[in-house]
Design an enzyme around this catalytic site. Structure first.
Site, PDB file in Angstrom:
ATOM      1  N   CYS A 145       1.705  -9.221  22.819  1.00  4.25           N
ATOM      2  CA  CYS A 145       0.783  -8.767  21.769  1.00  4.25           C
ATOM      3  C   CYS A 145       1.059  -9.602  20.513  1.00  4.25           C
ATOM      4  O   CYS A 145       2.179  -9.583  19.986  1.00  4.25           O
ATOM      5  CB  CYS A 145       0.968  -7.280  21.456  1.00  4.25           C
ATOM      6  SG  CYS A 145       0.025  -6.801  19.992  1.00  4.25           S
TER       7      CYS A 145
ATOM      8  N   CYS B 101      -2.132  -2.617  23.687  1.00  6.17           N
ATOM      9  CA  CYS B 101      -0.985  -2.392  22.808  1.00  6.17           C
ATOM     10  C   CYS B 101      -1.222  -1.078  22.049  1.00  6.17           C
ATOM     11  O   CYS B 101      -2.273  -0.913  21.423  1.00  6.17           O
ATOM     12  CB  CYS B 101      -0.853  -3.547  21.827  1.00  6.17           C
ATOM     13  SG  CYS B 101       0.071  -3.098  20.365  1.00  6.17           S
TER      14      CYS B 101
ATOM     15  N   LYS C 151      -4.780   6.360  10.901  1.00  2.00           N
ATOM     16  CA  LYS C 151      -3.512   5.772  10.495  1.00  2.00           C
ATOM     17  C   LYS C 151      -3.740   4.684   9.446  1.00  2.00           C
ATOM     18  O   LYS C 151      -4.626   3.863   9.579  1.00  2.00           O
ATOM     19  CB  LYS C 151      -2.840   5.158  11.723  1.00  2.00           C
ATOM     20  CG  LYS C 151      -1.511   4.513  11.434  1.00  2.00           C
ATOM     21  CD  LYS C 151      -0.828   4.130  12.721  1.00  2.00           C
ATOM     22  CE  LYS C 151      -0.446   2.664  12.682  1.00  2.00           C
ATOM     23  NZ  LYS C 151       0.484   2.284  13.724  1.00  2.00           N
TER      24      LYS C 151
ATOM     25  N   HIS D  64      -1.888  -1.739  18.203  1.00  5.51           N
ATOM     26  CA  HIS D  64      -3.027  -2.549  17.758  1.00  5.51           C
ATOM     27  C   HIS D  64      -4.308  -2.270  18.526  1.00  5.51           C
ATOM     28  O   HIS D  64      -5.357  -2.805  18.183  1.00  5.51           O
ATOM     29  CB  HIS D  64      -2.667  -4.035  17.819  1.00  5.51           C
ATOM     30  CG  HIS D  64      -1.600  -4.397  16.838  1.00  5.51           C
ATOM     31  ND1 HIS D  64      -0.257  -4.288  17.120  1.00  5.51           N
ATOM     32  CD2 HIS D  64      -1.681  -4.793  15.554  1.00  5.51           C
ATOM     33  CE1 HIS D  64       0.444  -4.632  16.067  1.00  5.51           C
ATOM     34  NE2 HIS D  64      -0.395  -4.940  15.088  1.00  5.51           N
TER      35      HIS D  64
ATOM     36  N   LYS E  70      -2.190  -2.000   8.055  1.00  8.38           N
ATOM     37  CA  LYS E  70      -2.914  -3.253   7.875  1.00  8.38           C
ATOM     38  C   LYS E  70      -3.792  -3.536   9.076  1.00  8.38           C
ATOM     39  O   LYS E  70      -4.918  -3.957   8.944  1.00  8.38           O
ATOM     40  CB  LYS E  70      -1.937  -4.404   7.751  1.00  8.38           C
ATOM     41  CG  LYS E  70      -0.835  -4.171   6.801  1.00  8.38           C
ATOM     42  CD  LYS E  70       0.213  -5.226   6.915  1.00  8.38           C
ATOM     43  CE  LYS E  70       1.207  -4.921   8.009  1.00  8.38           C
ATOM     44  NZ  LYS E  70       1.990  -3.753   7.763  1.00  8.38           N
TER      45      LYS E  70
ATOM     46  N   CYS F 120       2.095  -7.574  17.363  1.00  8.53           N
ATOM     47  CA  CYS F 120       3.488  -7.086  17.342  1.00  8.53           C
ATOM     48  C   CYS F 120       4.485  -8.228  17.449  1.00  8.53           C
ATOM     49  O   CYS F 120       5.678  -8.020  17.253  1.00  8.53           O
ATOM     50  CB  CYS F 120       3.766  -6.146  18.499  1.00  8.53           C
ATOM     51  SG  CYS F 120       2.748  -4.697  18.515  1.00  8.53           S
TER      52      CYS F 120
ATOM     53  N   HIS G 156       4.090   1.436   2.259  1.00 10.25           N
ATOM     54  CA  HIS G 156       5.249   0.696   1.751  1.00 10.25           C
ATOM     55  C   HIS G 156       5.822   1.415   0.522  1.00 10.25           C
ATOM     56  O   HIS G 156       7.030   1.501   0.349  1.00 10.25           O
ATOM     57  CB  HIS G 156       4.860  -0.717   1.309  1.00 10.25           C
ATOM     58  CG  HIS G 156       4.115  -1.514   2.329  1.00 10.25           C
ATOM     59  ND1 HIS G 156       2.891  -2.077   2.088  1.00 10.25           N
ATOM     60  CD2 HIS G 156       4.428  -1.828   3.609  1.00 10.25           C
ATOM     61  CE1 HIS G 156       2.481  -2.734   3.159  1.00 10.25           C
ATOM     62  NE2 HIS G 156       3.383  -2.584   4.108  1.00 10.25           N
TER      63      HIS G 156
ATOM     64  N   HIS H 109       0.842  -1.196   0.000  1.00 14.32           N
ATOM     65  CA  HIS H 109       0.000   0.000   0.000  1.00 14.32           C
ATOM     66  C   HIS H 109       0.876   1.245   0.000  1.00 14.32           C
ATOM     67  O   HIS H 109       2.099   1.145  -0.073  1.00 14.32           O
ATOM     68  CB  HIS H 109      -0.995  -0.009   1.161  1.00 14.32           C
ATOM     69  CG  HIS H 109      -0.359  -0.047   2.521  1.00 14.32           C
ATOM     70  ND1 HIS H 109       0.318   1.021   3.054  1.00 14.32           N
ATOM     71  CD2 HIS H 109      -0.294  -1.024   3.445  1.00 14.32           C
ATOM     72  CE1 HIS H 109       0.770   0.704   4.243  1.00 14.32           C
ATOM     73  NE2 HIS H 109       0.411  -0.537   4.510  1.00 14.32           N
TER      74      HIS H 109
HETATM   75  N1  MSP Z   1       8.511  -6.640   8.738  1.00 13.63           N
HETATM   76  C1  MSP Z   1       8.678  -5.464   9.505  1.00 13.63           C
HETATM   77  C2  MSP Z   1       9.978  -4.760   9.162  1.00 13.63           C
HETATM   78  C3  MSP Z   1      11.201  -5.593   9.317  1.00 13.63           C
HETATM   79  S1  MSP Z   1      12.611  -4.754   8.790  1.00 13.63           S
HETATM   80  C4  MSP Z   1      13.869  -5.668   9.255  1.00 13.63           C
HETATM   81  C5  MSP Z   1       7.515  -4.521   9.259  1.00 13.63           C
HETATM   82  N2  MSP Z   1       6.837  -4.686   8.127  1.00 13.63           N
HETATM   83  S2  MSP Z   1       5.600  -3.791   7.639  1.00 13.63           S
HETATM   84  O1  MSP Z   1       5.074  -4.435   6.473  1.00 13.63           O
HETATM   85  O2  MSP Z   1       4.712  -3.543   8.696  1.00 13.63           O
HETATM   86  O3  MSP Z   1       6.234  -2.467   7.174  1.00 13.63           O
HETATM   87  C6  MSP Z   1       6.414  -1.361   8.010  1.00 13.63           C
HETATM   88  C7  MSP Z   1       6.960  -0.242   7.192  1.00 13.63           C
HETATM   89  O4  MSP Z   1       6.084   0.029   6.076  1.00 13.63           O
HETATM   90  C8  MSP Z   1       7.065   1.095   7.890  1.00 13.63           C
HETATM   91  O5  MSP Z   1       8.204   1.213   8.688  1.00 13.63           O
HETATM   92  C9  MSP Z   1       7.097   2.010   6.691  1.00 13.63           C
HETATM   93  O6  MSP Z   1       8.320   1.899   6.054  1.00 13.63           O
HETATM   94  C10 MSP Z   1       6.031   1.413   5.818  1.00 13.63           C
HETATM   95  N3  MSP Z   1       4.711   1.902   6.180  1.00 13.63           N
HETATM   96  C11 MSP Z   1       3.622   1.130   6.426  1.00 13.63           C
HETATM   97  N4  MSP Z   1       2.562   1.950   6.650  1.00 13.63           N
HETATM   98  C12 MSP Z   1       2.935   3.243   6.573  1.00 13.63           C
HETATM   99  C13 MSP Z   1       2.245   4.478   6.552  1.00 13.63           C
HETATM  100  N5  MSP Z   1       0.959   4.595   6.747  1.00 13.63           N
HETATM  101  N6  MSP Z   1       2.960   5.590   6.293  1.00 13.63           N
HETATM  102  C14 MSP Z   1       4.282   5.539   5.984  1.00 13.63           C
HETATM  103  N7  MSP Z   1       4.943   4.385   5.968  1.00 13.63           N
HETATM  104  C15 MSP Z   1       4.384   3.235   6.499  1.00 13.63           C
HETATM  105  O7  MSP Z   1       7.306  -3.659  10.074  1.00 13.63           O
END
Ligand code: MSP
Length: 652
Positions: free
Chosen positions: A126, A143, A295, A146, A298, A129, A21, A18
């Site tokens: 949690c 948490c 926010k 969440h 997921k 997390c 990412h 999304h």
């Molecule tokens: N798998 C772990 C990361 C491990 S790294 C060794 C994880 N994955 S995640 O799919 O949840 O990705 C989190 C990351 O996705 C955030 O740190 C950011 O880079 C990006 N984002 C996810 N949602 C976001 C927003 N709403 N806004 C900006 N970036 C965010 O955590």
């Protein structure tokens, strides 16, 4: 040669890609491309995080085995990035055998050093997390990420002596002010470190979770997903012996969002320290994209998929928007309106117009060939050149500080200055006198040089647009092969080289009633939205008949005051007159006013016209706009400004 290594978080495969990412990955891509442009040797890593409870649960919900499920979602991430013009060098999966080997190697190393021990732990866990929480960390007993109460859990597990490294870490953060940046996140890490650091539980019993990497020293346990995932940053480049590791680890930089600051700012450096591996150079932390619904993540089920928006508005427009809109480190609101506004004003109006005006005049006055600098540059030429060269310097400076929006502002200042330059220099006036040819040559050459440098400067942000611009300027180069030191030099266009006008870079887009809505739920398929393409929308006109329009809709109509310079009846037509109108540039317009107005009456008259209509052919003659008039019985009256106005004056 200077080197640069950039990583994104590896994304969980329990949700489709999304905008969150996409933003992080675009940022990493832009940083990577900027460093390449500045002559660095670079390596850019992204990938997927595939072990742990969460993934097992998501696979179950999808009715699939974890392996088949992770293959599917990981594939989606891998396919998404090229669609956003992202060029990563490697895509790692934590299920890759090489990664698993390195995780086990590091675990054994830290275990042998006595930094991992076995113990029983009882605490609040949690599931979202995948970690235990201390009472202190919970918000109203829940948490904070969440919004759910954790469950009590007791387990015999392996622990990493993280607490031992607290003092070292505090000293490291204090001694390296920009190690974690921007500063607000450095302060946040220091705030965590004001409380005693606990040891980190790094295992899960196999009977509870078997979707993980077995501990090399106890097959009854798998590795805690964070201890596994963080190691991707070194396993991907061949730690411990690989050449890439030797070359790139010393210059490693991570990009993450604030949600995963603690694992990256605390677990990761202490893990590296315990394994006797030098730490990374920078942890770059950005804020969160938010929608009205809160926010975007997921766990809250509100996501905007880049694939829904990027093809609708264009990949480059999407990249430009997210980088221009978010100040790195702060949160930003995502809205389709804001995206549309940037697309129409910054891209279509400023950049698109500069490029098409420059090429149209080069075509008209120099048969589509790059003219020489015919006369010595005057003060205005020098000023524009200085502005352009300042933008080059600012790009380099701002990028090192993650100032993407500032770098873009600097480039757009140069674009704005070039558009003003056209209005002031008025090449169409110079073209009238043979004596002024050398001056016209210099003016047009100056503009072509600015356009070329702008193309190079935007290459990290909008690679496709850069390539389109270069191609029309007669330069066949890929955006990723450009070098600032060679390709952004003033005066290097080849005299006589063929340029071509082509279509507009960014057609204006009219908003549809059918907005791209954030979709709910994580299991939805990535089916393309049925929204029409921008071009079709604009052509079809999407305003509802009789419906009220909002101000943004009105603003998209570019109304200008023009001065009629020439007027000529079109033979075989009773109604049509061909006009040449000065609106800051010369426009040919075919108007249906011949029954009520003679050509002689029209010359020298000021009129109001719609300047951004798609060109049409009337009786075989192109018309680039529409003159406004009002019918009064049999009569037709032209709409005119109250007094004399400079040609091109914008009506608002
Ligand atoms: N798998 C772990 C990361 C491990 S790294 C060794 C994880 N994955 S995640 O799919 O949840 O990705 C989190 C990351 O996705 C955030 O740190 C950011 O880079 C990006 N984002 C996810 N949602 C976001 C927003 N709403 N806004 C900006 N970036 C965010 O955590």
């Amino acid at each position: 040669m200077d080197r640069f290594y950039i990583t994104t978080p590896i994304y969980y495969v329990n949700a489709e890609p999304h905008i969150g990412h996409a933003y992080t990955t675009i940022v990493a891509d832009v940083l990577n491309r900027c460093h390449k442009l500045m002559g660095f040797k670079t390596f850019f890593l992204t990938g997927t995080d595939e072990h742990g409870d969460k993934i097992v649960q998501a696979a179950q919900a999808a009715g699939m085995e974890p392996k088949a499920y992770t293959d599917r979602i990981s594939g989606l991430f891998r396919q998404t990035w090229p669609k956003l013009n992202i060029e990563n060098d490697k895509f790692i999966r934590t299920t890759d055998p090489e990664h698993i080997k390195v995780v086990q190697y590091v675990l054994q190393k830290v275990f042998d050093a006595g930094e991992i021990y076995f113990s029983t732990y009882r605490g609040l866990y949690c599931v979202g997390c995948e970690r235990f929480y201390t009472e202190r960390e919970l918000v109203d007993g829940k948490c904070p990420d969440h919004d759910k109460p954790p469950v009590e859990r007791e387990e015999a597990n392996y622990f990493f002596r993280m607490s031992k490294y607290q003092d070292w870490l505090i000293k490291h953060v204090e001694a390296n002010p920009d190690w974690i940046r921007p500063e607000r996140y450095r302060n946040e890490v220091l705030a965590f470190l004001r409380e005693p650091l606990e040891d980190l539980c790094i295992s899960r019993p196999v009977e509870r979770l078997n979707w993980g990497i077995p501990l090399p020293f106890d097959s009854n346990y798998v590795t805690y997903v964070w201890f596994d995932a963080l190691i991707n940053y070194i396993s991907a480049i061949g730690y411990p012996e690989g050449e890439l590791y030797a070359e790139f680890w010393p210059v490693a930089q991570h990009v993450i969002a604030k949600d995963i600051l603690k694992p990256h700012g605390i677990y990761w450096p202490t893990m590296l320290k315990a394994a006797n591996i030098p730490t990374f150079c920078h942890l770059n932390v950005h804020g969160y994209w938010k929608t009205d619904e809160g926010k975007m993540s997921k766990s809250h089920g509100t996501v905007v998929r880049p694939l829904d928006l990027a093809p609708v508005y264009g990949l480059d427009a999407f990249r430009y928007f997210v980088l221009r809109e978010m100040v790195f480190g702060l949160d930003a609101n995502f809205s389709e309106d804001a995206l549309l506004h940037r697309l129409n004003s910054d891209l279509a109006n400023d950049l698109g117009n500069l490029f098409s005006r420059t090429l149209a005049m080069t075509a008209r006055y120099f048969e589509e060939k790059v003219p020489p600098f015919g006369s010595q540059p005057d003060a205005m030429d020098r000023e524009l050149r200085e502005k352009t060269e300042k933008a080059i310097a600012q790009l380099s400076e701002e990028i090192f500080n993650l100032g993407f929006h500032k770098a873009l502002i600097a480039i757009w200042e140069c674009i704005g200055a070039a558009n003003k330059y056209i209005d002031h220099v008025a090449p169409w006036n110079l073209a009238k006198e043979q004596d002024l040819l050398p001056r016209l040559q210099t003016a047009m050459r100056t503009l072509l040089e600015v356009n070329k440098i702008v193309a190079v400067l935007i290459s990290p942000f909008m690679p496709s647009t850069c390539e389109k611009m270069l191609e029309r300027l007669g330069i066949a180069k890929k955006a990723s092969d450009l070098k600032l030191a060679e390709d952004a030099l003033w005066g290097t266009l080849e005299e006589g080289a063929k340029v071509s006008k082509g279509e507009s870079l960014f057609p204006r887009v009219v908003k549809t009633a059918d907005k791209v809505k954030p979709h709910d739920g994580v299991a939805a398929k990535a089916k393309p939205k049925t929204q029409e393409k921008p071009e079709t929308q604009a052509a079809a006109g999407t305003m509802e008949v009789g419906g009220a329009i909002d101000i943004d809709f009105f603003r998209q109509v570019d109304l200008r005051v023009g001065l009629i310079k020439q007027a000529q009846k079109i033979p075989q037509s009773e109604k049509l007159i061909k006009l040449i109108v000065d609106i800051g540039e010369e426009r040919q317009i075919v108007a249906g006013i011949a029954k009520t107005h003679s050509p002689e009456q029209l010359i020298g008259k000021q009129v109001v016209l719609v300047a951004n209509l798609k060109p049409v052919k009337l009786m075989g003659i192109e018309s680039h706009g529409m003159v406004l008039a009002v019918r009064d019985g049999q009569d037709l009256k032209l709409v005119v400004p109250e007094g004399n106005v400079s040609p091109g004056g914008k009506i608002s």
